[in-house]
Design a protein around this motif. Sequence first.
Motif, PDB file in Angstrom:
ATOM      1  N   ASN A 234       0.831  -1.204   0.000  1.00  0.00           N
ATOM      2  CA  ASN A 234       0.000   0.000   0.000  1.00  0.00           C
ATOM      3  C   ASN A 234       0.867   1.256   0.000  1.00  0.00           C
ATOM      4  N   ASP A 235       1.961   1.263   0.792  1.00  0.00           N
ATOM      5  CA  ASP A 235       2.857   2.418   0.808  1.00  0.00           C
ATOM      6  C   ASP A 235       3.517   2.623  -0.559  1.00  0.00           C
ATOM      7  N   ARG A 237       2.280   1.767  -3.463  1.00  0.00           N
ATOM      8  CA  ARG A 237       1.283   2.298  -4.395  1.00  0.00           C
ATOM      9  C   ARG A 237       1.080   3.795  -4.199  1.00  0.00           C
ATOM     10  N   GLN A 238       1.103   4.258  -2.954  1.00  0.00           N
ATOM     11  CA  GLN A 238       0.884   5.683  -2.693  1.00  0.00           C
ATOM     12  C   GLN A 238       2.089   6.535  -3.096  1.00  0.00           C
TER      13      GLN A 238
END
Length: 338
Positions: A234-235, A237-238
């Motif tokens: 998730n990190d 992707r951000q």
Amino acid sequence: MDTSQNTALMRALTELPGPLPARGVIHIAIPHTDRFTVVGNHLAQHPTLSTTAVGFAVRIQSLPQGTEVGVKALAARFPEGEKLIAAALRELEAHGYLQRARSRLPNGRIVTRTVFCNQPAALLRPRAVAPLPQRRPAAPQIPAPQLPEPPAPEPPAPEAAAPAPPDVQHDHEDEHAPQDHTPFVPLVPPPTAPKPPRPPLPQPRVLTPELDRAATALLSDLRRHAPQLVLSENDIRQLTPAVAAWFEREAHPNTIRHTLTNDLPQPLRHPAKLLRHRLTVLLPPPLPSSHDLTAPARPRIAVTPFQTCDGCERAFRAPTPGRCRDCRTEHGTAQAAA
């Protein structure tokens, strides 16, 4: 060496005034004139702090401003281990003598600041505000007893009464004086102003599949160069659009990797927040084009050419052929005379 010291101590003991206690400690207090630190009994005789914590508190209090007092710095100077020192610092932190806070420097580095207070209980006391001096009403003068021979003097007017000296205080009047209802003002500084909103994460103009793949690979590969930079999916992707924005501005992968992994704080608790800050704050500007790097053309200066005088054949500057100034003057004078 020991005999001389004991002899001096016993000689000082005989010079103490008054009867000495039959048991317990006997103090020989010699006033310090330099290199001393004032330590309160609230610390030296603290009922719950350990002896190790009290010793490190006195040591920290005697150090000058800016001295490193972290666990590793203290362990390098003293025989106690890091675990014992860390436990002592936690005790001081729990009782208000020590406070450790993280702050961010202008260059983006996060450092730990240690604040030591020699008397934490004083921070919670109300601020002592000295009341304004109030003029007390003048006491009425008692007239002297009237005698039959001279006439009785008239009592002086109240305005002419001499005021009481300002340094004279009367305990019975203080009971009726207005009480100072000063609100409780703690000595702890007020909280800091609200922080401004974070700047948005950089975004590329067009997130192409090539940029997305290169940015994802660079973020996933950071843990090979810095083991503490372990990011979740998730990190990644951000943060991928921000890295793509760096690639879009023609930043080299080694440059981006060095910027993200250089001089990391220890310990690093939130790697994703640190990378987000560095990708946002340290974003380089776009590279200038070749047209921007071209030197501006210098303005052309019109130069008046040389001409040959038709009369005297002398060179002079003029936009068109003709006569020089002297020949024009002589020719005009001749025409006027004719």
